[in-house]
Design an enzyme around this catalytic site. Structure first.
Site, PDB file in Angstrom:
ATOM      1  N   HIS A   1       0.335  -3.932   1.137  1.00  0.00           N
ATOM      2  CA  HIS A   1       0.460  -2.474   1.203  1.00  0.00           C
ATOM      3  C   HIS A   1       1.523  -1.974   0.224  1.00  0.00           C
ATOM      4  O   HIS A   1       2.164  -0.952   0.472  1.00  0.00           O
ATOM      5  CB  HIS A   1       0.794  -2.057   2.638  1.00  0.00           C
TER       6      HIS A   1
ATOM      7  N   ASP B   1      -0.588  -0.348   9.490  1.00  0.00           N
ATOM      8  CA  ASP B   1       0.082  -0.253   8.195  1.00  0.00           C
ATOM      9  C   ASP B   1       1.600  -0.304   8.346  1.00  0.00           C
ATOM     10  O   ASP B   1       2.148  -0.059   9.421  1.00  0.00           O
ATOM     11  CB  ASP B   1      -0.274   1.070   7.508  1.00  0.00           C
TER      12      ASP B   1
ATOM     13  N   HIS C   1      -0.335   2.498  12.778  1.00  0.00           N
ATOM     14  CA  HIS C   1       0.854   2.036  12.060  1.00  0.00           C
ATOM     15  C   HIS C   1       1.814   1.303  12.978  1.00  0.00           C
ATOM     16  O   HIS C   1       1.865   1.571  14.184  1.00  0.00           O
ATOM     17  CB  HIS C   1       1.599   3.223  11.423  1.00  0.00           C
TER      18      HIS C   1
ATOM     19  N   HIS D   1       5.782   1.538  -1.437  1.00  0.00           N
ATOM     20  CA  HIS D   1       4.935   2.573  -0.838  1.00  0.00           C
ATOM     21  C   HIS D   1       4.777   3.843  -1.671  1.00  0.00           C
ATOM     22  O   HIS D   1       4.801   4.963  -1.133  1.00  0.00           O
ATOM     23  CB  HIS D   1       5.462   2.931   0.556  1.00  0.00           C
TER      24      HIS D   1
END
Length: 512
Positions: free
Chosen positions: A220, A157, A329, A224
């Site tokens: 994504h 991510d 990540h 965020h």
């Protein structure tokens, strides 16, 4: 008169875009809601990118252009909702197929003001109950695990990891992309990447490298935020601008997405689904995002090391041989360092393949000429170019960490070379990168929240781990390469339904 002309032109543009999007939306088989691919006006065709899946060889040079994309909103801010192109996407959604779930609120520390919608969880709110199968029949279940034993679904991510220009530069930039991507190349690994739109705009060359290296490129969000805290128009904008940034940088239109913090309910699912996006979650969390580094928290790296080692030990003992999608990540130096350190070790035990691949996804974009494999090749492409400074040692003396003008002391140094993969299997030993764990951050709340500890409300996988499955848990005799049914993104099996709930299994044969 000029103002009236401008209003007329805006109306014509909006009408045209809406017409094209509605016309493009096609009812999917299996009773799912229709989807559409958003229209992105005034985009140039990107250069230096592949136009179909690239099996290699891959470029492993360590320097990329820092040229930003132009014509996008301010990065790391809530994107605009009132522009014609965003309204066109909004108006293409069938709002009768968007459940009226509440807009949720968080406290300043990131905890939820209310943690439940009630005992029946009417909107399948993952942050509350880890619910993975929507309460409405016109949405598919989330993909969250690998159905085959021994599969490790690799995914990252928060990319692409940008370079810093502030006081963090010396520590972070050696780990910025393409450091991780080059490391994956030299270890014959691919991953599913979930990109933040702001990062793509700031570093499009890294996004190009991600696509060119054969990784899946997914959404994504733009800035965020937890998506259940956003209004409908804000959710559309977060997804739209990220889709557009990825399209501008790479030329592909993603059909896969992951909500920040996993925060999703049926309202968010319905909006994302109609915009062409299938929700991809996880069933194991390394908690690497909580380690001390910019954008991180206060979790000791030893806790993350323990997670990896326990996964290896449990597999070898037969206590847990199920496949898993394991959350990782490319957020900062700590998370990339952790990925590099443990990848060779898990490859010696698990069948490490991208998270989408272990679910049989072969076509993750609207562009159908990209057809991905669902297994890793036994060997990587015959040759690949390496231009880097080494912090790893291998039996063929190759490395994957990029060279940099930053002053640092690598373990060894190699000069640019072209390496041919030997015909025999080689053993790789990775040396742990030096990591400083005392850096504080001012971006924490934008990414994963400040001062996160393992005992906060962000412990996101405990409920999922305890859900019964029908996977055979017998002890494996050896690690084997498994080939799941090759299913393009528009011919998914509803794997989540089989694994989670005793409901009639539906098969989604088309997404559009």
């Amino acid at each position: 008169m000029f103002k009236g002309k401008m209003l007329l032109e805006s109306f014509i543009f909006l009408f045209t875009i809406v017409f094209r999007q509605v016309y493009a939306a096609t009812l999917t088989r299996g009773g799912y809601a229709p989807q559409f691919s958003p229209i992105f006006p005034n985009l140039k065709i990107p250069t230096d990118v592949v136009t179909s899946y690239n099996a290699g060889p891959y470029d492993t040079t360590s320097k990329l252009s820092y040229q930003r994309l132009e014509g996008f909103p301010e990065t790391w801010k809530a994107p605009p909702t009132d522009l014609a192109e965003v309204k066109a996407a909004y108006n293409s959604i069938d709002w009768t197929k968007v459940p009226n779930a509440p807009i949720r609120r968080q406290n300043p520390d990131g905890s939820w003001v209310s943690t439940s919608d009630g005992a029946n969880d009417p909107y399948c709110w993952w942050s509350s109950s880890n619910c993975l199968t929507p309460r409405v029949s016109y949405l598919p279940p989330d993909l969250y695990t690998c159905p085959n034993k021994g599969d490790w679904g690799l995914n990252h991510d928060d990319g692409p990891f940008n370079r810093y220009t502030d006081s963090n530069a010396d520590k972070e930039n050696p780990y910025a992309e393409p450091a991780l991507y080059n490391f994956l190349v030299t270890h014959n690994a691919h991953t599913s990447l979930f990109y933040i739109g702001s990062n793509v705009v700031n570093y499009p060359a890294a996004a190009k490298r991600g696509l060119n290296d054969g990784h899946h490129i997914c959404v994504h969000t733009w800035s965020h935020p937890p998506l259940t805290t956003q209004t409908n128009s804000q959710i559309v904008a977060e997804l739209y601008w990220t889709l557009k940034a990825i399209k501008a940088a790479t030329g592909v239109t993603s059909r896969c997405f992951r909500p920040p913090q996993g925060d999703i309910d049926d309202r968010v699912r319905a909006i994302a689904w109609q915009m062409g996006l299938r929700n991809i979650l996880w069933d194991e969390d390394t908690n690497d995002w909580a380690m001390p580094a910019p954008g991180g928290g206060t979790l000791s790296p030893k806790v993350v090391d323990k997670f990896f080692q326990e996964k290896i030990d449990k597999y070898k003992s037969g206590d847990d041989v199920a496949g898993h999608v394991v959350l990782q990540h490319e957020l900062n130096s700590a998370t990339v360092n952790m990925s590099m350190f443990w990848l060779p070790k898990i490859q010696n035990v698990f069948n490490v393949i991208p998270a989408l691949a272990c679910n049989g996804v072969t076509q993750p974009y609207w562009e159908e000429n990209f057809i991905y494999p669902t297994i890793n090749p036994e060997y990587p492409p015959e040759t690949f170019t390496i231009t880097s400074s080494a912090t790893t040692t291998t039996s063929i003396s190759t490395t994957s960490t990029p060279s940099s003008t930053i002053n640092r002391t690598p373990a060894t140094t190699t000069s640019p070379t072209t390496t041919t993969r030997p015909s025999t299997t080689t053993t790789t030993t990775t040396t742990r990168f030096t990591a400083t764990t005392t850096i504080t951050t001012t971006k924490g709340t934008t990414k994963k929240g400040n001062s996160i500890s393992p005992t906060t409300t962000y412990s996101r996988t405990s409920t999922v781990k305890n859900i019964p499955t029908t996977i055979d848990q017998s002890t494996p005799t050896k690690k084997t390469t498994k080939k799941p049914t090759q299913t393009p993104f528009n011919v998914f099996q509803d794997l989540s339904s089989k694994l989670l709930l005793k409901r009639p299994v539906r098969r989604m044969t088309e997404l559009r």
